[in-house]
Design an enzyme around this catalytic site. Structure first.
Site, PDB file in Angstrom:
ATOM      1  N   CYS A 139      26.897  73.135 118.723  1.00 34.11           N
ATOM      2  CA  CYS A 139      27.065  74.574 118.495  1.00 34.11           C
ATOM      3  C   CYS A 139      28.108  75.150 119.450  1.00 34.11           C
ATOM      4  O   CYS A 139      27.811  75.388 120.629  1.00 34.11           O
ATOM      5  CB  CYS A 139      25.726  75.277 118.675  1.00 34.11           C
ATOM      6  SG  CYS A 139      25.854  77.064 118.489  1.00 34.11           S
ATOM      7  N   CYS A 142      27.358  78.631 120.842  1.00 32.90           N
ATOM      8  CA  CYS A 142      26.355  78.673 121.916  1.00 32.90           C
ATOM      9  C   CYS A 142      26.926  78.106 123.206  1.00 32.90           C
ATOM     10  O   CYS A 142      26.785  78.702 124.265  1.00 32.90           O
ATOM     11  CB  CYS A 142      25.133  77.817 121.588  1.00 32.90           C
ATOM     12  SG  CYS A 142      24.647  77.807 119.900  1.00 32.90           S
ATOM     13  N   ASP A 143      27.531  76.929 123.128  1.00 32.53           N
ATOM     14  CA  ASP A 143      27.883  76.185 124.343  1.00 32.53           C
ATOM     15  C   ASP A 143      29.361  76.252 124.712  1.00 32.53           C
ATOM     16  O   ASP A 143      29.736  75.903 125.838  1.00 32.53           O
ATOM     17  CB  ASP A 143      27.467  74.717 124.177  1.00 32.53           C
ATOM     18  CG  ASP A 143      25.959  74.601 123.952  1.00 32.53           C
ATOM     19  OD1 ASP A 143      25.232  75.453 124.490  1.00 32.53           O
ATOM     20  OD2 ASP A 143      25.531  73.686 123.239  1.00 32.53           O
TER      21      ASP A 143
END
Ligand code: NAP
Length: 337
Positions: A139, A142-143
């Site tokens: 992701c 997200c990261d």
């Protein structure tokens, strides 16, 4: 919610809390059916891992994925849907009412809507597993920010997710390298054009990642050219795997019909191979897989559940089950039709 729901009977039990699950909940509760959503420990589905969503109608400026899911959850709760934040761990579809189990509860259901969605697919490398969370991720939204200012991030895949990840990462790292196993992208034309014309994104064609290098964190990936067999290393700080998704159907294996890829097979509209058990969203749909189509399927599944209940099927199945049990037989309409 408190864990005191053992053996309570619901008209509709929905497993999953993505757009399909919440939409099904909104429709079922609005029809005055006692409705429960088993949302999972990590509620909200794939949109919780998404940044801005630009193609969900009604949001001309776009909307952040988690914000959209929050709004859907609020709307479902306002309609009277009960929500438990536990994972469904097992089901019993050989009995009527149907049973859905979490670690601490057993819920009884006249109808079940399975909206468990899908989860990211991995390459299956030992090194990928070892370095997960240490530079390996599925992701980018997200990261990705963890790698702000890094020299290089590699993205594997040729679909819309891979392009979306590459474009997002291009604003954070010095260089993005997309490694794709063919020489043609699967992504939509607009996403392809955006990624291909971005000077910070390089493409490596006909290549697969065969190893992720690094002891404590990702330091590079080893790739192999599928045409020549030649191997080489791309030094990088992160690897984002965007090679599609697998349906979340483990707990239904052997209990309803699944296809060879594990997606739920539908029999009759959105009904599964078990009477009164419906499926909605990415768990059966590998063709469209959009938030808006999942929401649409959620609406349709709820409408089928409503019809099922209004059509008197719960009473008929209960009677059939009781009779069969008294005779020591397997009730036909309770198990697979
Ligand atoms: P996808 O469309 O299924 O693409 C998966 C990609 O990964 C394909 O290019 C595939 O290669 C490659 N792949 C699969 N298994 C692999 C393996 N073992 N090793 C290396 N490569 C592998 O998945 P997605 O990109 O996640 O998209 C899923 C759906 O969501 C699509 O319908 C997409 O349109 C939608 N989506 C839309 C947006 C958007 O509109 N902004 C963003 C994200 C996703 P091949 O091409 O060779 O099969």
């Amino acid at each position: 919610m408190e864990s005191n729901k053992n053996s309570e009977l619901y008209d509709v039990v929905i497993i999953g809390s993505g757009p399909a699950g919440y939409t099904a909940g909104i429709y079922a509760a609005r029809a005055n059916l006692r409705t429960l959503i088993i949302a999972g420990v990590t509620a909200g589905g794939q949109l919780m891992l998404t940044g801005i969503v630009e193609n969900f109608p009604g949001f001309p400026e776009g909307v952040m994925g988690p914000e959209l899911m929050d709004a859907m959850r609020n709307q479902a709760e306002r309609m009277g849907v009960e929500i438990v934040y536990e994972d469904a761990v097992d089901v019993d579809f050989n009995t009527y009412p149907r049973k859905v189990m979490t670690d601490s509860n057993t819920f009884l259901a006249k109808t079940v809507i399975i909206a468990t969605g899908a989860s990211p697919r991995w390459l299956g490398l030992e090194s990928e597993k070892r370095l997960l969370g240490r530079g390996v991720s599925s992701c980018a939204t997200c990261d990705g920010p963890l790698f702000k200012g890094a020299k290089c991030a590699v993205v594997v895949g040729g679909g819309d997710s891979a392009m979306e990840y590459a474009l997002f990462l291009s604003n954070l790292v010095e260089k993005v390298v997309v490694v794709h196993r063919r020489d043609k992208l699967r992504a939509s034309k607009i996403m392809q054009e955006r990624a291909l014309s971005n000077p910070k994104i390089d493409f490596v064609w006909n290549s697969v990642v065969v190893d992720v290098l690094g002891e404590l964190r990702v330091e590079g990936v080893k790739i192999r050219n599928t045409l020549t067999g030649e191997e080489r290393v791309i030094p990088c700080n992160a690897l984002f795997v965007a090679i599609g998704h697998a349906p979340s159907t483990e707990i239904f294996r052997g209990k309803i019909e699944l296809d060879e890829e594990g997606y739920i097979r539908l029999r009759n509209g959105l009904e599964t191979s078990v009477r009164g058990v419906f499926a909605a969203g990415d768990v059966h749909d590998k063709r469209y897989r959009q938030a808006i189509t999942a929401a649409g399927f959620g609406c349709m599944a709820a409408m089928e559940a409503i019809r099922f209940i209004e059509g008197g099927w719960p009473e008929r199945l209960t009677q059939e089950y009781r009779t069969a049990k008294a005779l020591g037989e397997e009730p036909e309409a309770v198990s697979n039709p």
